[in-house]
Design a protein around this motif. Structure first.
Motif, PDB file in Angstrom:
ATOM      1  N   TRP A 148       0.847  -1.185   0.000  1.00 15.44           N
ATOM      2  CA  TRP A 148       0.000   0.000   0.000  1.00 15.44           C
ATOM      3  C   TRP A 148       0.886   1.239   0.000  1.00 15.44           C
ATOM      4  O   TRP A 148       1.864   1.307   0.741  1.00 15.44           O
ATOM      5  CB  TRP A 148      -0.893   0.058   1.249  1.00 15.44           C
ATOM      6  N   GLN A 149       0.542   2.197  -0.841  1.00 16.75           N
ATOM      7  CA  GLN A 149       1.229   3.485  -0.816  1.00 16.75           C
ATOM      8  C   GLN A 149       0.428   4.438   0.059  1.00 16.75           C
ATOM      9  O   GLN A 149      -0.764   4.646  -0.158  1.00 16.75           O
ATOM     10  CB  GLN A 149       1.385   4.059  -2.216  1.00 16.75           C
ATOM     11  N   VAL A 150       1.096   5.000   1.083  1.00 17.05           N
ATOM     12  CA  VAL A 150       0.406   5.849   2.053  1.00 17.05           C
ATOM     13  C   VAL A 150       1.215   7.119   2.307  1.00 17.05           C
ATOM     14  O   VAL A 150       2.425   7.171   2.056  1.00 17.05           O
ATOM     15  CB  VAL A 150       0.179   5.106   3.390  1.00 17.05           C
ATOM     16  N   LYS A 151       0.521   8.124   2.808  1.00 19.61           N
ATOM     17  CA  LYS A 151       1.176   9.348   3.254  1.00 19.61           C
ATOM     18  C   LYS A 151       1.365   9.256   4.767  1.00 19.61           C
ATOM     19  O   LYS A 151       0.398   9.099   5.504  1.00 19.61           O
ATOM     20  CB  LYS A 151       0.342  10.574   2.895  1.00 19.61           C
ATOM     21  N   LYS A 152       2.613   9.339   5.176  1.00 20.86           N
ATOM     22  CA  LYS A 152       2.941   9.188   6.600  1.00 20.86           C
ATOM     23  C   LYS A 152       4.268   9.881   6.868  1.00 20.86           C
ATOM     24  O   LYS A 152       5.186   9.816   6.046  1.00 20.86           O
ATOM     25  CB  LYS A 152       3.052   7.691   6.954  1.00 20.86           C
TER      26      LYS A 152
ATOM     27  N   LYS B 104      -8.613  -6.428  -0.040  1.00 23.69           N
ATOM     28  CA  LYS B 104      -9.479  -6.682  -1.184  1.00 23.69           C
ATOM     29  C   LYS B 104      -8.718  -7.218  -2.388  1.00 23.69           C
ATOM     30  O   LYS B 104      -9.223  -8.047  -3.140  1.00 23.69           O
ATOM     31  CB  LYS B 104     -10.217  -5.398  -1.577  1.00 23.69           C
ATOM     32  N   SER B 105      -7.497  -6.767  -2.582  1.00 19.67           N
ATOM     33  CA  SER B 105      -6.748  -7.148  -3.788  1.00 19.67           C
ATOM     34  C   SER B 105      -6.206  -8.569  -3.736  1.00 19.67           C
ATOM     35  O   SER B 105      -6.041  -9.220  -4.767  1.00 19.67           O
ATOM     36  CB  SER B 105      -5.592  -6.175  -4.017  1.00 19.67           C
ATOM     37  N   SER B 106      -5.926  -9.077  -2.530  1.00 19.63           N
ATOM     38  CA  SER B 106      -5.315 -10.409  -2.413  1.00 19.63           C
ATOM     39  C   SER B 106      -6.204 -11.435  -1.736  1.00 19.63           C
ATOM     40  O   SER B 106      -5.978 -12.642  -1.874  1.00 19.63           O
ATOM     41  CB  SER B 106      -4.002 -10.316  -1.626  1.00 19.63           C
TER      42      SER B 106
END
Length: 281
Positions: free
Chosen positions: A72-76, A135-137
């Protein structure tokens, strides 16, 4: 391996000179490019439910290979900047790039396999039945959405698991261990640490009690059906002691003195006098 109560058991065993694996501190990473749970400050990784424990065992044994783009690409906020790439299947794993994340995942898998191969006994602690499915896997994520600034809000969906699913997960985990370690004792236990919150439309105490009850029934059934698989009654020893005696001020986490008592009972039940370390050691 397991929930936060597994960490308490690890600490108590380590204080009695029992070597515990995996040795997570052996996982090398650059803290300017990756965050690996609470390493190096704290040697533990939490896997709260039967789904994530099963997945980790499958992954370390090479039965499931995480896809290179399964992140997952997230802003952190991180040492390298505001963009992070997160491992959905382990708590608090963030990296500067997908390439760095892949190297960290490979090193975690490697250290877990080293620990698995060295182990002479296995302790699994299970804490909850509420899981979030990627959901994707279709695999269970490590934590609830947005945990520690991570993703999951759009990527996962809540699933309240029942007896049969958890039974299948624990049986699969036990059988995978048995295939490689036919004589190793396996200890199963339910974490006495209550849920902090629930994502169901009910009171958190009710949800926590239901989840613990499901897991307790599952572990009892597995112990009846598999040889050399034992139930450690940590949940019972804590909860029957009452809130004031057993829990810290947050009424969720267990007092160190109570954990020590549980481990002492564990030694009395499963270690011969020649195996059990003396209190002075």
């Amino acid at each position: 391996m397991g929930s936060c109560f597994a960490q308490e058991i690890r600490r108590a065993l380590t204080s009695r000179q029992i070597a515990c694996v995996p040795s997570y501190r052996n996982i090398s990473f650059d803290p300017t490019q990756a965050i690996v749970d609470e390493l190096p400050r704290q040697e533990h990784m939490n896997f709260y439910n039967t789904f994530t424990v099963r997945l980790q065992v499958e992954q370390m044994l090479g039965l499931w290979d995480q896809a290179h783009d399964d992140w997952w690409q997230v802003k952190k906020r991180a040492p390298w900047g505001p963009i992070c790439f997160q491992d959905p299947y382990r708590r608090g794993i963030f990296a500067k790039s997908p390439q760095v994340l892949r190297k960290v995942i490979e090193r975690i898998n490697g250290e877990m396999r080293v620990g698995f191969d060295a182990a002479t006994a296995f302790i699994f602690t299970f804490g909850m039945t509420e899981v979030f499915i990627n959901k994707s896997s279709g695999k269970a994520a490590a934590q609830k959405p947005l945990y520690r600034g991570g993703g999951g809000m759009q990527e996962t969906t809540l699933h309240v698991s029942g007896f049969q699913e958890n039974y299948a997960n624990v049986m699969a985990t036990v059988d995978m261990v048995r295939q490689h370690k036919p004589d190793a004792p396996i200890i199963l236990t339910v974490s006495p640490v209550a849920l902090a919150r629930t994502f169901q439309d009910m009171d958190v105490v009710t949800a926590s009690t239901e989840g613990k009850s499901v897991l307790r029934a599952v572990l009892g059934q597995v112990c009846r059906e598999r040889d050399n698989v034992h139930y450690l009654p940590s949940f019972e020893l804590v909860t029957y002691g009452g809130l004031a005696r057993s829990y810290r001020e947050d009424l969720r986490h267990v007092k160190k003195s109570v954990v020590d008592e549980i481990v002492e009972q564990f030694f009395n039940a499963y270690f011969s006098p020649s195996q059990a370390p003396s209190r002075g050691n």
